[in-house]
Design a protein around this motif. Structure first.
Motif, PDB file in Angstrom:
ATOM      1  N   LEU A 192      48.851  52.062  69.677  1.00 27.60           N
ATOM      2  CA  LEU A 192      50.073  52.510  69.002  1.00 27.60           C
ATOM      3  C   LEU A 192      50.303  54.006  69.127  1.00 27.60           C
ATOM      4  O   LEU A 192      51.417  54.494  68.925  1.00 27.60           O
ATOM      5  N   GLU A 193      49.241  54.761  69.463  1.00 26.29           N
ATOM      6  CA  GLU A 193      49.423  56.198  69.670  1.00 26.29           C
ATOM      7  C   GLU A 193      50.452  56.461  70.761  1.00 26.29           C
ATOM      8  O   GLU A 193      51.118  57.495  70.762  1.00 26.29           O
ATOM      9  N   ALA A 194      50.577  55.514  71.682  1.00 26.24           N
ATOM     10  CA  ALA A 194      51.562  55.638  72.753  1.00 26.24           C
ATOM     11  C   ALA A 194      52.871  54.945  72.399  1.00 26.24           C
ATOM     12  O   ALA A 194      53.731  54.747  73.258  1.00 26.24           O
ATOM     13  N   GLY A 195      53.034  54.566  71.116  1.00 26.85           N
ATOM     14  CA  GLY A 195      54.233  53.868  70.693  1.00 26.85           C
ATOM     15  C   GLY A 195      54.104  52.369  70.909  1.00 26.85           C
ATOM     16  O   GLY A 195      53.104  51.873  71.438  1.00 26.85           O
ATOM     17  N   ILE A 196      55.126  51.632  70.481  1.00 24.06           N
ATOM     18  CA  ILE A 196      55.072  50.173  70.586  1.00 24.06           C
ATOM     19  C   ILE A 196      54.966  49.722  72.034  1.00 24.06           C
ATOM     20  O   ILE A 196      54.400  48.669  72.332  1.00 24.06           O
ATOM     21  N   GLU A 197      55.458  50.525  72.971  1.00 27.14           N
ATOM     22  CA  GLU A 197      55.331  50.166  74.375  1.00 27.14           C
ATOM     23  C   GLU A 197      53.865  50.153  74.808  1.00 27.14           C
ATOM     24  O   GLU A 197      53.478  49.399  75.696  1.00 27.14           O
ATOM     25  N   GLY A 198      53.039  50.995  74.167  1.00 29.46           N
ATOM     26  CA  GLY A 198      51.611  50.964  74.453  1.00 29.46           C
ATOM     27  C   GLY A 198      50.999  49.635  74.064  1.00 29.46           C
ATOM     28  O   GLY A 198      50.131  49.105  74.772  1.00 29.46           O
ATOM     29  N   VAL A 199      51.443  49.084  72.942  1.00 33.09           N
ATOM     30  CA  VAL A 199      50.962  47.765  72.517  1.00 33.09           C
ATOM     31  C   VAL A 199      51.413  46.694  73.508  1.00 33.09           C
ATOM     32  O   VAL A 199      50.652  45.801  73.879  1.00 33.09           O
ATOM     33  N   LEU A 200      52.655  46.783  73.969  1.00 34.45           N
ATOM     34  CA  LEU A 200      53.177  45.779  74.895  1.00 34.45           C
ATOM     35  C   LEU A 200      52.421  45.800  76.219  1.00 34.45           C
ATOM     36  O   LEU A 200      52.252  44.752  76.854  1.00 34.45           O
TER      37      LEU A 200
END
Length: 331
Positions: free
Chosen positions: A177-185
């Motif tokens: 999540l440190e990279a935002g929701i795109e990191g999770v995706l």
């Protein structure tokens, strides 16, 4: 013919992505049924011990009701189905099994008919489903009873391992999540993220347009082949994903080397080698057929030696290898 599931995001959808906090009892029941009816050769090693235990319970003297429940549910949601009715996995399942079964029993007749017609497009349905499609409430109650029987008899005995595995996997994904929701995706294997579309292999071609509604992602212990999406575009978007793949193991648990057994003692070496993934004390004990108290003692010694890391995941404590122990085991 194999297709692809394509999930289309808008800017608004990123603000409404949810990662389910815990295991979903309805999804785990239906997908556990799929594991039960799949050949062991087609399963990852982590699911084979559960399948073996479940089939032993199924063959037991008190298993007639359970066998009937499995047959009924397999008629509606076979493991090889390209589609099974969405009413079997209501969103209320996030509130627990009782809430989900209450919603299932109250499914409107029009929805039963619509979703069973959709299922009939992909495979022949047994004749009894015509009564269900016509709104037979007694029969619908039998479906709910079958889910309850399956979950209680086959899923609940291993629920702590299910919850702990999902909690640990969820924590790993949320690290991104440190990279935002795109990191999770990007960690949502086997999906591939190419903005603004999330794509994964699927039995048929399906496009899911979120249209600002967001997406609820459910991690599943028993899902092991591909993601599964709620098919009806008018329902809240839900996608079920398998927990991340762990290293395969030769048999029930990896065998320690003679040198490692001489160093640590046979029992502790077996416990260390069994940690091919993240497990609770009880699940390690079941895999090795050891008393839980003995396994707990071995884990304490291994933890004190810096070979095992233990941490709380939800309501459970889970154990995993450290970098040092991975080197010892050659992993």
């Amino acid at each position: 013919m194999a297709g692809a599931l394509r999930i289309h995001f808008t800017d608004r959808d990123f603000r409404h992505v949810q990662l389910a906090r815990s295991a979903d009892p309805m999804w785990e029941a239906i997908l556990g049924l799929h594991v039960l009816t799949t050949s062991p050769a087609g399963l990852p090693a982590r699911l084979r011990p559960w399948r073996r235990r479940a089939r032993e319970r199924l063959r037991g003297g008190s298993g007639s009701e359970l066998r009937s429940a499995c047959r009924l549910l397999s008629d509606l949601a076979p493991a090889d189905a390209a589609y099974f009715p969405d009413f079997l996995t209501p969103t209320e399942s996030e509130e627990g099994l009782a809430a989900a079964l209450s919603t299932l029993r109250a499914t409107p007749g029009a929805r039963l008919a619509r979703e069973l017609r959709e299922a009939a497009r992909y495979r022949p349905l047994p004749s009894w489903t015509r009564r269900l499609a016509a709104g037979d409430r007694t029969l619908l109650g039998s479906v709910a009873d079958a889910v309850h029987e399956f979950h209680t008899r086959l899923i609940v005995p291993d629920w702590s391992e299910v919850e702990a595995t999902i909690a640990a996997d969820r924590a790993w994904r949320l690290e991104a999540l440190e990279a935002g929701i795109e990191g999770v995706l990007t960690r949502l294997t086997p999906f591939v993220w190419r903005e603004p579309v999330l794509t994964a292999p699927y039995p048929v071609d399906q496009d899911l347009h979120l249209k600002g509604r967001g997406l609820r992602l459910v991690l599943s212990f028993f899902c092991h082949t591909r993601p599964i999406a709620i098919a009806d575009p008018n329902l809240p978007p839900v996608v079920v994903c398998p927990v991340r793949r762990q290293p395969e193991e030769p048999g029930i648990a990896a065998r320690p080397s003679a040198a490692l057994a001489a160093l640590l003692g046979t029992g502790r070496a077996r416990v260390l080698a069994a940690l091919t993934a993240t497990f609770t004390t009880g699940s390690v004990a079941a895999r090795l057929n050891m008393p839980a108290s003995t396994v707990s003692g071995h884990l304490k010694v291994l933890r004190d030696a810096g070979l095992v890391r233990s941490e709380r995941a939800g309501t459970h404590v889970v154990h995993r290898l450290t970098a040092v122990s991975r080197q010892l085991l050659g992993r």
